[in-house]
Design a protein around this motif. Structure first.
Motif, short mmCIF file in Angstrom:
data_model
loop_
_atom_site.label_atom_id
_atom_site.label_comp_id
_atom_site.label_asym_id
_atom_site.label_seq_id
_atom_site.Cartn_x
_atom_site.Cartn_y
_atom_site.Cartn_z
N GLU A 102 3.08 3.94 8.53
CA GLU A 102 2.15 2.87 8.15
C GLU A 102 2.36 2.47 6.70
N HIS A 103 2.63 3.44 5.83
CA HIS A 103 2.90 3.12 4.42
C HIS A 103 4.19 2.31 4.28
N LEU A 105 5.38 0.24 6.52
CA LEU A 105 5.03 -1.11 6.97
C LEU A 105 4.26 -1.87 5.91
N ASP A 106 3.28 -1.21 5.28
CA ASP A 106 2.52 -1.85 4.21
C ASP A 106 3.43 -2.26 3.06
N LEU A 108 6.63 -2.91 3.17
CA LEU A 108 7.46 -4.05 3.57
C LEU A 108 6.67 -5.35 3.51
N GLY A 109 5.41 -5.28 3.92
CA GLY A 109 4.55 -6.47 3.83
C GLY A 109 4.36 -6.91 2.39
N ASP A 110 4.13 -5.94 1.51
CA ASP A 110 3.98 -6.25 0.08
C ASP A 110 5.27 -6.85 -0.48
N HIS A 112 7.54 -8.46 1.11
CA HIS A 112 7.68 -9.81 1.67
C HIS A 112 6.82 -10.80 0.89
N ASP A 113 5.58 -10.41 0.61
CA ASP A 113 4.68 -11.29 -0.13
C ASP A 113 5.21 -11.56 -1.54
N HIS A 116 8.10 -14.02 -1.51
CA HIS A 116 7.68 -15.42 -1.33
C HIS A 116 6.94 -15.95 -2.56
#
Length: 123
Positions: A102-103, A105-106, A108-110, A112-113, A116
């Protein structure tokens, strides 16, 4: 006696991780011969960490009941208690694996943000 929960957990994690070690699978299946039912079967056939956690929890409940029903003077009592300790430890390891995933995934989301935000895309 065998550590059915541990062997089933190994199979479930092999499924989740995509491990194709035929020898390890065959060994685990031999150990589980005649015991693939209930939570042990669910654990052995799990395809996600959520399934692994759910079936491992159910297997632990069954094992706790088995230990509680065993007479302390029974020669198998200490082994069953040891099995319980090992399965509880495995449960903690699976929870750590889930938390680490889960960390990731988090993170990777960060990432990605941030990417962008740094390099906005005009559509």
């Amino acid at each position: 006696m065998s550590c059915y929960e541990i062997e089933a957990l190994r199979l479930g994690l092999m499924n989740v991780l995509g491990t194709s070690d035929r020898s390890a699978r065959e060994h685990a299946m031999t150990e589980l011969d005649g015991h693939l039912d209930g939570p042990i079967e669910g654990l052995a056939t799990a395809t996600s960490l959520a399934e692994v956690e759910r079936h491992l929890d159910a297997a632990l409940v069954d094992l706790e009941e088995e230990v509680a029903a065993t007479d302390p003077d029974d020669p198998a009592y200490d082994y069953k208690r040891g099995r319980l300790v090992a399965v509880r430890d495995a449960e903690r390891a699976v929870k750590r694996l889930t938390n680490q995933g889960e960390h990731v995934l988090d993170g990777l989301g960060d990432a990605h943000d941030v990417l962008h935000e740094t390099f906005p895309v005009d559509d």
